[in-house]
Write an enzyme that holds these catalytic residues in place. Structure first.
Site, PDB file in Angstrom:
ATOM      1  N   ASP A 679      48.432  28.353  37.856  1.00 34.57           N
ATOM      2  CA  ASP A 679      49.684  27.985  38.481  1.00 34.57           C
ATOM      3  C   ASP A 679      49.591  26.573  39.099  1.00 34.57           C
ATOM      4  OD1 ASP A 679      52.329  28.992  39.248  1.00 34.57           O
ATOM      5  OD2 ASP A 679      51.571  28.664  41.292  1.00 34.57           O
ATOM      6  N   LYS A 683      51.583  22.889  38.185  1.00 33.96           N
ATOM      7  CA  LYS A 683      52.240  21.983  39.141  1.00 33.96           C
ATOM      8  C   LYS A 683      51.698  20.567  39.005  1.00 33.96           C
ATOM      9  CE  LYS A 683      52.918  25.760  42.378  1.00 33.96           C
ATOM     10  NZ  LYS A 683      52.422  26.409  43.590  1.00 33.96           N
TER      11      LYS A 683
END
Ligand code: ADP
Ligand code: ASP
Ligand code: MG
Length: 815
Positions: A679, A683
């Protein structure tokens, strides 16, 4: 003296006739010597037209006749005292009998001439005026009925007769002498030719009647009483935000009505203009409202235009060919031909090379126009100097009108921007040389959307409406709805933004409402009235609803919605998303989406992809836009990992820390989804791409937090078992950090076009040392922020802040 004209809706029912009586009485008592012009009761002209056509086709008309009688008789029964009713019934009955005989004649001949049709429809005005004059007679004995066909003399162009001004003027002037003490109720819409045959002045022509009488009698004002608060900025049936204009010039009113503003019949302006008599449009149902004054001066206005009007059904004829170049007589010949044949040309555009002429006509005239052209220009066509005329149907004209336009640059830019942004293709443009009007031809299917979008663009002091279609009703989606609901009034008042959620879907159900779903009860409604969810159908419906300023919000965590983004942009719909998937897949996809959004002039906002509601994506974008150069980005963008390392201190074991974090809801069900770093990687990838680097996910150097054994575990339980065994590994890290007076941080870095994420130990001097709880932090080192990097820090997760970030993106759409 004044003329008061009341339209069909004003005499449509018992209640409305009462309102009319009150207005007329007041004027009469004030000594204004009103002359009243009435239309037929609402719907009656249409009904009479149908009856006439039915009679010719031998379709029975008796029921319609009965209905007509009942509508008038009801008014008499309710508004005239019983003792006076009989003679009124008798006279009405006589008129209806006459009408019936004419219809029978038409039926016998099976033929309806334009002349008979005019005679038949003239009964509408005759019935209503006689009837209302009799109602009024009870209160004002001077009330008297006048059949205007004896006073307005016209040519024999039945259905749309032209007035013979000279004779008409003489006849009406004589009225001034013979009837000066009367309160006249004058039939609108009708006249007669030199043989005394009844003619009509064109649909909506009662307004014109009022102006003709008003001009001859030199009245102080011609008041047009209708069912709206004057001339509005747009057709209120289509544009809900339309509002009344206090003042218009004759030319402005003329242009607006010529291009479809039905509230006043265009020729009405001419007699008033010549005599400089103001026309006042007022609302029978709100008699205290001042309405719109149409006068010589256009008056000051805060807005650059006065209104937007439209004609929904138009056909366009294109003529092109070398034969037109330099032939100055060509367009003259063309338009003389069309005028001679009574084809009304609504709009003309000609390219500057004179290589083509495009003009718009009523669809019923298109065929005839083409065949006329083919005959007139036979030689040119044969010699290929002119190409066969082509006709395009299903088009509309939209016109913006206002005298202020002359003085305000950029009006057409604003118009085209509003249309372009909403994906509305402009087929042709015409600007009158007076610069009073800019008209565009667009596809009919887009008219409603175009009117609303253009209205928003020009009356910007008014609120802008965003129409939202949201997928995903989990934590973030439902929090967003609550926030929109709570902020609604504030946004309308302070930011002039109105947000309507027109569509909601989750994985089970979907719901639509073009007027906006009530956000107090959206979940109950979705349950009760929702259709079975189908994302493709949801997108199709969103497109078909064709609402202006439309925004698609993806509040899901699934891949499926992202597969539609390109398609959504192509429909000129903006996207706001907290879902990272679209931006962190293949680079080609990332680039394609931006490209498509840019091409279609819509927004793609995803602030919440990185750091939830924290302004990170926006800050980076502003730095780039302002010409700064990014030297380095360092960041901690996983709230979960932050939380874990912030609590992995003292005696706590790593195993216990992770377990606790999970129990408190800080981790995904499988903590490896956080600790694996994927994750975080997404980003960083998005930031790197936004900073201008063409990176694929595989290029990110993702350093592991967990030992191999933990990652390889086949279940969550197994994972915890392995994590317990790995305690010594983490303890060693912790001890090392403590001995060096440092803390452990999982830090992402972008430098020299490379992205890496790794566990690091940082000392007191590092800006990330003091990070607490589950906060995110990001530091931008740039050309300008070299000595002291620009740092953004704060809560980087949670439904409340994420929804707020989505909300902020939404409010910025189209800004
Ligand atoms: P009447 O029966 O009084 O003659 P019309 O039906 O001819 O009334 O005209 C009034 C209607 O015109 C309004 O009810 C409204 O729906 C429509 N209309 C269209 N465009 C406009 C506009 N720009 N301003 C006001 N009304 C408009
Ligand atoms: N009754 C006529 C019509 O409906 C004239 C008017 O109302 O102005 O067109
Ligand atoms: Mg009208």
């Amino acid at each position: 003296m004044k003329v008061l004209k009341f339209g069909g809706t004003s005499v449509g029912t018992v209640e409305s006739i009462n309102a009319v009586l009150a207005i007329v009485k007041k004027s009469f008592e004030a000594g204004e010597k009103p002359l009243v012009v009435l239309s037929a009761m609402s719907g009656v002209t249409n009904l009479l037209t149908t009856m006439a056509e039915n009679a010719a086709a031998r379709v029975p008309f008796e029921n319609d006749l009965k209905f007509l009688e009942e509508r008038h008789f009801e008014v008499v029964k309710k508004l005239i005292a019983v003792k006076y009713q009989n003679p009124v019934f008798t006279k009405l009955k006589l008129m209806l009998n006459e009408l019936e005989e004419i219809l029978q004649g038409v039926s016998a001949l099976k033929e309806l001439s334009a002349q008979s049709k005019d005679l038949i429809v003239s009964f509408g005005e005759r019935l209503s005026n006689y009837m209302v004059s009799k109602v009024m007679e009870q209160y004002v004995e001077q009330a008297s009925y006048l059949d205007a066909s004896h006073y307005i003399k016209t040519d024999s162009n039945f259905g749309n007769a032209h007035v013979n001004e000279e004779i008409t003027q003489q006849l009406i002037q004589s009225l001034g002498h013979t009837h000066s003490d009367k309160l006249l109720f004058v039939t609108g819409f009708i006249g007669s030719n030199e043989k005394g045959r009844v003619t009509t002045l064109g649909r909506g022509g009662s307004d014109y009647t009022a102006a003709i009488f008003g001009a001859v009698l030199d009245v102080t004002a011609i008041e047009i009483w209708t069912d709206v608060n004057g001339m509005l900025t747009a057709d209120p049936r289509i544009v809900k935000k339309a509002f009344s204009q206090p003042v218009l010039s004759y030319t402005e009113a003329m242009e607006l009505s010529y291009f479809g503003a039905k509230v006043i019949y265009p020729p009405t302006m001419i007699p008033a203009f010549l005599k400089k008599i103001p026309i006042v449009i007022r609302n029978t149902f709100e008699p205290d409202f001042t309405g719109t004054v149409i006068q010589f001066e256009s008056g000051k206005s805060a807005y650059p235009i006065k209104g937007i009007s439209s004609i929904s059904d138009i056909s366009v004829i294109n003529l092109s060919g070398s034969g037109m170049i330099g032939k100055s007589g060509f367009s003259g010949r063309l338009f003389t031909l069309l005028a001679r044949e009574q084809i009304n040309v609504v709009l003309i555009t000609q390219s500057s090379s004179e290589h083509s002429i495009t003009f718009a006509v009523h669809p019923d005239d298109a065929k005839k126009a083409v065949s006329l052209i083919q005959t007139e220009f036979e030689l040119e066509l044969e010699a290929n100097k002119l190409l066969t005329p082509s006709v395009e149907d299903n088009l509309s004209v939209l016109a913006i009108v206002g005298e202020n336009m002359k003085r305000t640059p950029g009006m057409s830019g604003r118009l085209f921007y509003a249309l372009g942004r909403n994906g509305i293709n402009v087929r042709a443009i015409a600007q009158g040389s007076s610069e009073l009007n800019i008209s565009v031809i667009i596809g009919k299917e887009n008219l409603e959307k175009a009117l609303n979008a253009v209205h928003d663009a020009f009356f910007a002091q008014l609120k802008k409406t965003l129409n939202v279609f949201n997928v995903g009703t989990g934590n973030i989606g439902s929090t967003l709805f609550r926030q929109i609901l709570e902020q609604h009034d504030f946004l309308v008042e302070n930011n002039d933004i109105e947000i309507k959620v027109a569509g909601i879907a989750n994985s089970r159900k979907m719901l639509f409402n073009a007027d906006g779903i009530d956000l107090k009860t959206w979940d109950a409604q979705l349950d009760a009235d929702g259709e079975v969810a189908d994302l493709a159908a949801f997108i199709d419906r969103m497109k078909a609803m064709n609402l202006p300023n439309c925004v698609f919000i993806d509040n899901t965590a699934s891949k499926l919605p992202s597969t539609y983004y390109e398609d959504v942009f192509k429909a000129n719909i903006s996207i706001v998303t907290c879902n990272k998937i679209a931006n962190s897949g293949e680079y080609a996809q990332y680039a394609l989406l931006r490209d498509t959004a840019r091409k279609h002039g819509v927004d793609f906002f995803y602030e919440t992809n990185v750091g939830a509601g924290l302004p990170i994506v926006r800050v980076l974008k502003d730095l780039m836009l302002s010409g700064d150069r990014i030297v380095k980005i360092e960041a901690i963008l996983s709230g979960t990992i932050s939380y874990i390392f912030n609590n992995f201190v003292g005696d706590a074991s790593f195993y216990e820390t992770v377990k606790n974090a999970q129990a408190l809801g800080y981790t995904e069900p499988d903590p490896r989804d956080d600790l694996g770093g994927v994750d975080f990687m997404r980003k960083m990838l998005i930031l790197a791409r936004d900073a201008g680097h063409q990176l694929e996910p595989s290029a990110v150097d993702l350093g592991a937090i967990l030992p191999e054994t933990c990652l390889a575990a086949t279940s969550v339980d197994d994972f915890y078992a392995e994590l317990l065994k790995a305690d010594h590994y983490f303890n060693a890290l912790k001890e090392q950090a403590a001995s060096e007076n440092k803390v452990i941080r999982y830090i992402g870095k972008l430098e020299d076009g490379q992205v890496s994420i790794a566990l690091e130990m940082v000392g007191e001097n590092h800006p990330f040392y003091a990070l607490s709880g589950s906060d995110n932090i990001i530091s931008f080192t740039t050309e300008r922020y070299k000595e002291r990097p620009l740092v953004v820090k704060g809560p980087g997760a949670g439904a409340e802040v994420t929804a707020a970030g989505v909300f902020a993106d939404l409010v910025n759409v189209g800004a």
